[in-house]
Scaffold this active site. Structure first.
Site, PDB file in Angstrom:
ATOM      1  N   GLU A 154      36.841  33.092  38.966  1.00 47.27           N
ATOM      2  CA  GLU A 154      37.931  33.016  39.948  1.00 47.27           C
ATOM      3  C   GLU A 154      37.934  31.733  40.779  1.00 47.27           C
ATOM      4  O   GLU A 154      38.037  31.791  42.018  1.00 47.27           O
ATOM      5  CB  GLU A 154      37.905  34.258  40.851  1.00 47.27           C
ATOM      6  CG  GLU A 154      37.973  35.545  40.040  1.00 47.27           C
ATOM      7  CD  GLU A 154      37.853  36.812  40.888  1.00 47.27           C
ATOM      8  OE1 GLU A 154      37.754  36.707  42.119  1.00 47.27           O
ATOM      9  OE2 GLU A 154      37.871  37.906  40.303  1.00 47.27           O
ATOM     10  N   GLU A 261      38.764  41.969  31.801  1.00 46.06           N
ATOM     11  CA  GLU A 261      38.601  43.052  32.797  1.00 46.06           C
ATOM     12  C   GLU A 261      39.830  43.948  32.822  1.00 46.06           C
ATOM     13  O   GLU A 261      40.315  44.339  33.887  1.00 46.06           O
ATOM     14  CB  GLU A 261      38.376  42.460  34.196  1.00 46.06           C
ATOM     15  CG  GLU A 261      37.236  41.476  34.266  1.00 46.06           C
ATOM     16  CD  GLU A 261      36.962  40.932  35.667  1.00 46.06           C
ATOM     17  OE1 GLU A 261      37.529  41.458  36.648  1.00 46.06           O
ATOM     18  OE2 GLU A 261      36.175  39.979  35.775  1.00 46.06           O
TER      19      GLU A 261
HETATM   20  O1  9MR Z   1      34.693  46.452  39.741  1.00 47.25           O
HETATM   21  C1  9MR Z   1      33.756  45.690  40.485  1.00 47.25           C
HETATM   22  C2  9MR Z   1      33.272  46.475  41.687  1.00 47.25           C
HETATM   23  O2  9MR Z   1      32.565  47.615  41.269  1.00 47.25           O
HETATM   24  C3  9MR Z   1      32.379  45.599  42.540  1.00 47.25           C
HETATM   25  O3  9MR Z   1      32.062  46.299  43.737  1.00 47.25           O
HETATM   26  C4  9MR Z   1      33.100  44.295  42.901  1.00 47.25           C
HETATM   27  C5  9MR Z   1      32.169  43.362  43.638  1.00 47.25           C
HETATM   28  O4  9MR Z   1      31.083  43.054  42.852  1.00 47.25           O
HETATM   29  O5  9MR Z   1      33.538  43.637  41.727  1.00 47.25           O
HETATM   30  C6  9MR Z   1      34.417  44.405  40.932  1.00 47.25           C
HETATM   31  O6  9MR Z   1      34.772  43.672  39.782  1.00 47.25           O
HETATM   32  C7  9MR Z   1      35.529  42.509  40.004  1.00 47.25           C
HETATM   33  C8  9MR Z   1      35.050  41.472  39.019  1.00 47.25           C
HETATM   34  O7  9MR Z   1      33.672  41.248  39.154  1.00 47.25           O
HETATM   35  C9  9MR Z   1      35.812  40.164  39.181  1.00 47.25           C
HETATM   36  N1  9MR Z   1      37.230  40.394  39.095  1.00 47.25           N
HETATM   37  C10 9MR Z   1      37.779  41.438  39.958  1.00 47.25           C
HETATM   38  C11 9MR Z   1      37.015  42.739  39.733  1.00 47.25           C
HETATM   39  C12 9MR Z   1      37.621  43.863  40.579  1.00 47.25           C
HETATM   40  O8  9MR Z   1      37.477  43.593  41.927  1.00 47.25           O
END
Ligand code: 9MR
Length: 348
Positions: A154, A261
């Protein structure tokens, strides 16, 4: 940062993993396994404690061919406040993958949202050394096991006007922190495919353009960028055709693509709540469009298609609104009709 309560759950779940077994797919009444329907790797985001559950572990092993740790390979899990690195949960996920023949995908090395205290406290030279040690240690630990990594996650601003500022850009330079991360990851695992990953690329063409320009700049600077990740977090109000346009444009550099994702929220649409049949029909159409856009890529450009969680109740979206149902499996880990929709779009 992760609340301590969830961290605390991991240790007991991992103890269970030692005696873990998985249920055969037939016992779950599943259709053709998704991984057999797709001529490319199909991934799922997981947490170690889910894999320690025989039912969930069985569905994951029978339906998917790749694992992405949902949060336990991020700095928030690995870096302790004193700078020590812990690998208990990611090791358990890697071990599950090895045992059941699933590829491991590393997510994520450097992310603007993760700025551990142990790094904030380091001064100039020690910061750079800590950065190199972190990437070298994490990638090196899974060398030969992780097929690839989201090296930088990101980095692009939502409006497409440049890149996000973060701890890493402030201390190491806006472009240099990214270039360096790729170089360090390559040194630690020469065979891993190294990706740049971002979201909203189907919603925001200007962001997509900046993302592609960044990829080109990294390549020009000699960074070992091996693929592009498009997260594909969607809501049901996305216009038909937007995913296809994004996939085609992202593929134009010739690099492998990762739908990294994917989920489709019913409740995040900008219009009225879309929980009814119309919303579900749009959700099916978006999953089908993504699967179709991906399978029509040249085979060498299909890195993998990953779904961001197994059951609806596992989804980060359900923690925001429990009414959401964004994934392919219901709260009991039973396949939803969406799974057949995806398989049909893949041509099976
Ligand atoms: O789904 C993930 C969630 O369980 C975590 O708490 C969060 C922080 O680590 O990250 C979420 O996954 C994200 C991913 O790593 C990057 N893109 C957005 C995803 C959704 O927020």
């Amino acid at each position: 940062m992760r609340p301590p309560t969830r961290r605390g759950l991991v240790a007991s779940a991992l103890a269970l993993a030692a005696c873990q077994r998985v249920e055969p797919a037939s016992a779950l009444g599943l259709p053709v396994p998704l991984k057999s329907a797709a001529p490319f790797p199909v991934g799922v985001a997981v947490q170690a404690e889910q894999l320690a559950d025989p039912l969930l572990g069985g569905v994951v092993a029978s339906q998917f061919s790749q694992l992405t740790p949902e949060w336990q390979m991020k700095m928030e899990y690995i870096v302790e406040d004193n700078g020590a690195l812990r690998f208990t949960a990611p090791d358990a996920i890697a071990e599950f993958g090895s045992r059941h023949g699933l590829r491991l995908f590393g997510h994520t090395l450097v992310w603007h949202e993760q700025q551990p205290k142990a790094f904030v406290d380091l001064d100039g030279t020690r910061f750079r050394q800590g950065y190199a040690n972190y990437i070298g240690s994490v990638v090196g630990r899974y060398r030969g096991r992780a097929v690839g990594w989201d090296v930088v996650n990101e980095p692009v601003a939502e409006d497409g006007d440049g890149w996000r500022d973060c701890l890493w850009s402030e201390r190491l330079g806006a472009f240099e922190y990214m270039r360096l991360a790729f170089e360090l990851a390559r040194a630690a695992d020469p065979a891993a495919v190294l990706l740049l990953n971002d979201y909203n690329l189907e919603y925001l063409p200007a962001k997509r353009t900046t993302f592609l320009k960044l990829a080109e700049a990294l390549l020009k600077a000699g960074a070992p960028l091996g693929g592009l990740g498009t997260q594909t977090h969607l809501a049901v109000d996305l216009q038909p055709g937007a995913i296809t346009a994004a996939i085609r444009e992202l593929a134009s550099l010739g690099l492998p693509l990762h739908i990294s994702e994917m989920d489709v929220s019913l409740v995040r649409a900008k219009g009225p709540a879309e929980l009814g049949e119309e919303g579900r029909a749009r959700q099916r159409a978006l999953y089908a469009e993504a699967a179709h856009a991906f399978i029509t890529l040249p085979p060498a450009q299909r890195f993998a298609m990953t779904f961001w969680g197994l059951r609806d109740r596992d989804s980060w979206l359900d923690r925001i609104d429990a009414a959401d149902e964004p994934l392919l499996f219901d709260d009991s880990a039973r396949p939803k009709p969406l799974l057949a929709t995806v398989e049909a779009a893949l041509g099976t």
